[in-house]
Design a protein around this motif. Structure first.
Motif, PDB file in Angstrom:
ATOM      1  N   GLY A 245      25.249 -11.627  30.523  1.00  0.00           N
ATOM      2  CA  GLY A 245      26.053 -10.999  29.488  1.00  0.00           C
ATOM      3  C   GLY A 245      25.304  -9.886  28.791  1.00  0.00           C
ATOM      4  N   ARG A 246      25.944  -9.313  27.821  1.00  0.00           N
ATOM      5  CA  ARG A 246      25.330  -8.221  27.076  1.00  0.00           C
ATOM      6  C   ARG A 246      24.173  -8.733  26.235  1.00  0.00           C
ATOM      7  N   ALA A 247      23.094  -7.987  26.231  1.00  0.00           N
ATOM      8  CA  ALA A 247      21.923  -8.395  25.465  1.00  0.00           C
ATOM      9  C   ALA A 247      22.248  -8.404  23.979  1.00  0.00           C
ATOM     10  N   LYS A 248      21.607  -9.302  23.259  1.00  0.00           N
ATOM     11  CA  LYS A 248      21.765  -9.397  21.817  1.00  0.00           C
ATOM     12  C   LYS A 248      20.422  -9.100  21.189  1.00  0.00           C
ATOM     13  N   SER A 249      20.299  -7.979  20.499  1.00  0.00           N
ATOM     14  CA  SER A 249      19.030  -7.600  19.894  1.00  0.00           C
ATOM     15  C   SER A 249      19.241  -7.204  18.451  1.00  0.00           C
ATOM     16  N   ALA A 250      18.123  -6.933  17.793  1.00  0.00           N
ATOM     17  CA  ALA A 250      18.200  -6.608  16.371  1.00  0.00           C
ATOM     18  C   ALA A 250      19.024  -5.348  16.136  1.00  0.00           C
ATOM     19  N   ARG A 251      18.991  -4.424  17.068  1.00  0.00           N
ATOM     20  CA  ARG A 251      19.750  -3.193  16.912  1.00  0.00           C
ATOM     21  C   ARG A 251      21.016  -3.204  17.759  1.00  0.00           C
ATOM     22  N   ASP A 252      21.322  -4.387  18.330  1.00  0.00           N
ATOM     23  CA  ASP A 252      22.499  -4.535  19.180  1.00  0.00           C
ATOM     24  C   ASP A 252      22.438  -3.574  20.350  1.00  0.00           C
TER      25      ASP A 252
ATOM     26  N   ALA B 220      -4.695  -2.098  14.907  1.00  0.00           N
ATOM     27  CA  ALA B 220      -3.665  -2.876  14.235  1.00  0.00           C
ATOM     28  C   ALA B 220      -2.636  -3.294  15.281  1.00  0.00           C
ATOM     29  N   LEU B 221      -2.264  -4.570  15.271  1.00  0.00           N
ATOM     30  CA  LEU B 221      -1.301  -5.110  16.228  1.00  0.00           C
ATOM     31  C   LEU B 221      -0.015  -5.487  15.507  1.00  0.00           C
ATOM     32  N   ALA B 222       1.104  -5.293  16.194  1.00  0.00           N
ATOM     33  CA  ALA B 222       2.397  -5.741  15.682  1.00  0.00           C
ATOM     34  C   ALA B 222       3.205  -6.296  16.851  1.00  0.00           C
ATOM     35  N   VAL B 223       3.779  -7.479  16.652  1.00  0.00           N
ATOM     36  CA  VAL B 223       4.553  -8.140  17.709  1.00  0.00           C
ATOM     37  C   VAL B 223       5.874  -8.603  17.103  1.00  0.00           C
ATOM     38  N   ARG B 224       6.949  -8.430  17.852  1.00  0.00           N
ATOM     39  CA  ARG B 224       8.261  -8.877  17.394  1.00  0.00           C
ATOM     40  C   ARG B 224       9.101  -9.322  18.588  1.00  0.00           C
ATOM     41  N   VAL B 225      10.080 -10.160  18.301  1.00  0.00           N
ATOM     42  CA  VAL B 225      11.095 -10.511  19.293  1.00  0.00           C
ATOM     43  C   VAL B 225      12.171  -9.450  19.225  1.00  0.00           C
ATOM     44  N   ASP B 226      12.396  -8.745  20.320  1.00  0.00           N
ATOM     45  CA  ASP B 226      13.373  -7.659  20.301  1.00  0.00           C
ATOM     46  C   ASP B 226      14.787  -8.160  20.519  1.00  0.00           C
ATOM     47  N   GLY B 227      14.945  -9.244  21.270  1.00  0.00           N
ATOM     48  CA  GLY B 227      16.285  -9.749  21.487  1.00  0.00           C
ATOM     49  C   GLY B 227      16.349 -10.780  22.583  1.00  0.00           C
ATOM     50  N   LEU B 228      17.526 -11.356  22.746  1.00  0.00           N
ATOM     51  CA  LEU B 228      17.820 -12.332  23.794  1.00  0.00           C
ATOM     52  C   LEU B 228      18.872 -11.753  24.732  1.00  0.00           C
ATOM     53  N   ALA B 229      18.867 -12.220  25.957  1.00  0.00           N
ATOM     54  CA  ALA B 229      19.862 -11.767  26.925  1.00  0.00           C
ATOM     55  C   ALA B 229      20.167 -12.891  27.897  1.00  0.00           C
ATOM     56  N   ALA B 230      21.401 -12.933  28.366  1.00  0.00           N
ATOM     57  CA  ALA B 230      21.781 -13.887  29.396  1.00  0.00           C
ATOM     58  C   ALA B 230      21.132 -13.504  30.714  1.00  0.00           C
ATOM     59  N   HIS B 231      20.791 -14.495  31.488  1.00  0.00           N
ATOM     60  CA  HIS B 231      20.197 -14.331  32.815  1.00  0.00           C
ATOM     61  C   HIS B 231      20.894 -15.313  33.735  1.00  0.00           C
TER      62      HIS B 231
END
Length: 313
Positions: free
Chosen positions: A175-182, A126-137
């Motif tokens: 900058g600080r990463a922005k993710s689902a769990r902050d 079983a596979l599961a894929v998600r976007v965990d977050g965005l971050a400045a680079h």
């Protein structure tokens, strides 16, 4: 396609009935790319894509093993092959309208993966894929995608891949990463494979590889990743490359085929510079699990650095 209840991360699961076809996803992503406005604070998909029952195509697996240098016909999957299984789900997320980064020109910058146990080649997963977050680079905005592979109820393999969309930025400091769990996104979240590879003294060269001009097409046929930057000099030039470049995941896989990995292993790799095709590379490694790939010319330009460790936890 069905939507089920939330996971522990409070994300709904979109359950697929079959592996998405990659060609339409690439076309969809290409058409939408000019309209994307990447930014680290942009909204991103908050759901998981789940494929509950996957069996490995043995012919494609053999082609992958040959092009990457793994022994063919083994009873277990190469440590990098689950990335291939999960890639169509990642492409579906990244080509969708809710993903803020343009698919065309997106650069795979790093991967952290953990294999908790050997994965039988004849198994069902079983596979599961998600976007965990965005971050400045410093060169734009990067996204982190998480892939998990389960055998029954057991988590047997997982990875975090970072992808960079280059664009003009006025902030030289990420900058600080922005993710689902902050929480911080990217490989820094998963320390089981040890500290990130760094720029220590050059490792001793232990091999040399001659890469043919069609390597990108061969790996693309085996993996399904037919990004135009890998396929032909003309399509690569559209994105600023003088020639086609090798897939980063081919480079990682080729290193691990040469290095070898235990049944349970953690791997961290960072892509430092594109590998132009055709070309010649020097493979270097030490006895402590570190490896790297350099240009086999006087510049000795480092293209990839990585490390294999026993998984933690």
């Amino acid at each position: 396609m069905t939507v089920t209840g939330a996971d522990p991360d409070a994300r709904p699961a979109v359950v697929l009935t079959r592996t998405p076809a990659l060609a339409p996803l690439l076309a969809r992503g290409a058409l939408r790319s000019p309209f994307k406005r990447p930014h680290p604070d942009a909204p991103f998909p908050r759901h998981r894509l789940v494929l509950p029952s996957v069996r490995v195509d043995q012919a494609r697996l053999a082609a992958y093993e040959r092009v990457c240098g793994f022994p063919t016909g083994e009873d277990t999957l190469p440590i990098t092959y689950p990335h291939v299984l999960g890639f169509p789900l990642a492409m579906r997320l990244m080509s969708g309208g809710g993903f803020p980064l343009p698919l065309l020109g997106l650069v795979h910058t790093s991967i952290t993966l953990t294999r908790h146990t050997a994965l039988p080649a004849a198994g069902t997963y079983a596979l599961a894929v998600r976007v965990d977050g965005l971050a400045a680079h410093r060169r734009g905005t990067q996204a982190t995608l998480i892939t998990e592979v389960h055998a029954g109820t057991d988590l047997v393999w997982e990875s975090a891949s970072t992808y960079l969309a280059r664009h003009r930025t006025h902030d030289p400091v990420p900058g600080r990463a922005k993710s689902a769990r902050d929480e911080p996104a990217g490989p820094a979240r998963d320390q089981r494979a040890g500290p990130a590879p760094d720029a220590r003294a050059p490792l001793p060269a232990v091999g040399q590889w001659r890469l043919p001009g069609d390597l990108g097409r061969r790996y693309g046929a085996a993996s399904g990743d037919r990004n135009p930057i890998h396929l032909h000099p003309l399509s690569a030039r559209v994105f600023g490359f003088p020639r086609a470049i090798a897939h980063g995941m081919w480079t990682v896989a080729r290193c691990l085929a040469a290095h070898g990995t235990p049944e349970a292993a953690g791997v961290r790799a960072a892509f430092r510079a594109p590998v132009l095709l055709p070309g010649t590379l020097a493979y270097a490694a030490d006895g402590a699990g570190r490896f790297e790939v350099r240009s086999a010319d006087p510049t000795a330009r480092v293209h990839l650095v990585g490390e294999v460790r026993a998984p933690r936890g």
